[in-house]
Write an enzyme that holds these catalytic residues in place. Sequence first.
Site, PDB file in Angstrom:
ATOM      1  N   HIS A 183     -15.553  34.928   4.015  1.00  0.00           N
ATOM      2  CA  HIS A 183     -16.376  34.560   2.847  1.00  0.00           C
ATOM      3  C   HIS A 183     -16.743  35.784   2.023  1.00  0.00           C
ATOM      4  O   HIS A 183     -17.766  35.793   1.333  1.00  0.00           O
ATOM      5  CB  HIS A 183     -17.659  33.831   3.271  1.00  0.00           C
ATOM      6  CG  HIS A 183     -17.439  32.748   4.276  1.00  0.00           C
ATOM      7  ND1 HIS A 183     -17.227  31.434   3.929  1.00  0.00           N
ATOM      8  CD2 HIS A 183     -17.344  32.791   5.633  1.00  0.00           C
ATOM      9  CE1 HIS A 183     -17.042  30.708   5.019  1.00  0.00           C
ATOM     10  NE2 HIS A 183     -17.104  31.509   6.076  1.00  0.00           N
ATOM     11  N   SER A 234      -9.141  53.043 -20.255  1.00  0.00           N
ATOM     12  CA  SER A 234      -9.629  52.136 -21.288  1.00  0.00           C
ATOM     13  C   SER A 234      -9.522  52.834 -22.638  1.00  0.00           C
ATOM     14  O   SER A 234      -9.737  54.042 -22.735  1.00  0.00           O
ATOM     15  CB  SER A 234     -11.090  51.788 -21.000  1.00  0.00           C
ATOM     16  OG  SER A 234     -11.715  51.312 -22.171  1.00  0.00           O
ATOM     17  N   LYS A 282     -13.180  54.909 -17.549  1.00  0.00           N
ATOM     18  CA  LYS A 282     -12.499  53.853 -16.800  1.00  0.00           C
ATOM     19  C   LYS A 282     -11.175  54.285 -16.189  1.00  0.00           C
ATOM     20  O   LYS A 282     -10.421  55.055 -16.756  1.00  0.00           O
ATOM     21  CB  LYS A 282     -12.225  52.636 -17.718  1.00  0.00           C
ATOM     22  CG  LYS A 282     -13.427  51.848 -18.097  1.00  0.00           C
ATOM     23  CD  LYS A 282     -14.184  51.234 -16.909  1.00  0.00           C
ATOM     24  CE  LYS A 282     -13.414  50.120 -16.241  1.00  0.00           C
ATOM     25  NZ  LYS A 282     -13.362  48.904 -17.065  1.00  0.00           N
ATOM     26  N   GLU A 334      -3.428  44.304 -10.754  1.00  0.00           N
ATOM     27  CA  GLU A 334      -3.796  43.116 -11.525  1.00  0.00           C
ATOM     28  C   GLU A 334      -2.550  42.397 -12.050  1.00  0.00           C
ATOM     29  O   GLU A 334      -2.493  41.166 -12.083  1.00  0.00           O
ATOM     30  CB  GLU A 334      -4.707  43.501 -12.686  1.00  0.00           C
ATOM     31  CG  GLU A 334      -6.091  43.925 -12.221  1.00  0.00           C
ATOM     32  CD  GLU A 334      -6.880  44.567 -13.340  1.00  0.00           C
ATOM     33  OE1 GLU A 334      -7.767  43.911 -13.896  1.00  0.00           O
ATOM     34  OE2 GLU A 334      -6.593  45.728 -13.683  1.00  0.00           O
TER      35      GLU A 334
END
Length: 473
Positions: free
Chosen positions: A169, A290, A296, A303
């Site tokens: 979980h 970024s 970033k 991804e």
Amino acid sequence: MRGSGVGSNEMTEKQNLWGGRFTEAPDKTFAEFNDSFRFDRRLFAADVRASIAHANGLVSAEVLTRDEGNAITNSLQQLLESSTKDSGFLESNAEDVHSFIESKLVELIGDTGKKLHTGRSRNDQVATAFRLWLRENIDEIGHVVVGLQHALIAAADRHADAVLPGYTHLQRAQPVLWVHWCLAYFEMLRRDRERLEDVRKRVNILPLGSAALAGTSFPIDREAVARELDFEGVTRNSLDAVSDRDFAVEFVGACSLVMVHLSRMAEDLILYCSTEFGFVKLSDAVSTGSSLMPQKKNPDALELIRGKAGRVFGHHTALLATMKGLPLAYNKDMQEDKEAVFDTVDTVAWCLKVAAIVLDNLSLDEARTREAAARGFLNATELADYLVKKGVPFRTAHDTVGRAVLFAAEDGRELNDLSFEDFRKFSEEIGDEVLEALSLDRTLDSKSQVGGTSRRRVADALHAARATLEEYK
Ligand code: ARG
């Protein structure tokens, strides 16, 4: 729809394989819509190979003379060579790869070339070329899967003693070895490889000789053609053979599971490299920045792997939907199979390779993962098991430890921070060796049955995984 105002209403001048009964040229927009050469040219080499075997079959059946057979097979070989040497060779406005090859053959040897299509249809031809092509690509994907398995073993070796929290979980559950995490993905890939091998068995059956749908009327020895092309056997029913794309659906299904596994691994690592977790450092080589936020560093490689899973599942659904409800036998709908399978092969191979690069360049903050594994009551089950070994029924032990956890948590402490006196408030059975029993090492090493995360078991499992990779060779 002529005069409807939709489309160009221009006619094409090109040659096709079936002009005899037509008096009008195809509409240009329709012809482009119908043509598959822009993508099925990827089948060129496979289709030439199958055509050579077909020509040999026709010679053995005495449908072609030996000279005719030789002229055809030599020219087909020549086309194969031209395609490897001349980068522009596969540029054409041909309808499909099959008509392209035939037209090139006729260019080379005239009327003899027109005899190649005897006893064959594009329906059994395309199924044959597609299976040949896919068989090779399944083998290629198998290699890339093994490449990622190697990368997992290497990543395991680089952090051989590292411990990290295991989750259920997404809540800290029990500590596990980093190597155990790596081997979890190794196992998924093992199944993927097995599944691909299994699909390959059903891919590797020869449909050629089924002709358009009813079988061929020429005495071609299909078994001999199958042997020449390294197929395991021949299809048993011509109607089924020309309209079966189960093998494509199965293949994309097997690849969908590869993508499920890659996507889950990507997700684990995306979480682990976040500031919140801080377990993993990704290399700059597989990250991006970024355009706006100078600080970033984003895990784009992971991804994209996660994202591309959806694309492969889409191909699987598309193939199922395309095949559903098609009447026997061949229908043009089935031309849609190619791009789905081609893109699946490309996407899966690419994702596997990138995943290996990510792993090869990743490092673990071992101090931080160990610290995380030691905080959050990951040894609570260990305490319950300890009580069970003292004769306390598990359910009672569970409740006792639950209360001890609550007590420690309210005080901002871990179980290990409790004193012997604290422990005794919860159970008379607890001895002064309890702290030792709750240590991280003991918590790991008690999971000593096959498949568990004890250091010995995991060392054995790593050894066995290496042996598996040796066997693959
Ligand atoms: N391009 C077609 C395909 O990919 C080849 C088979 C065409 N057969 C036919 N009768 N139109 O399915």
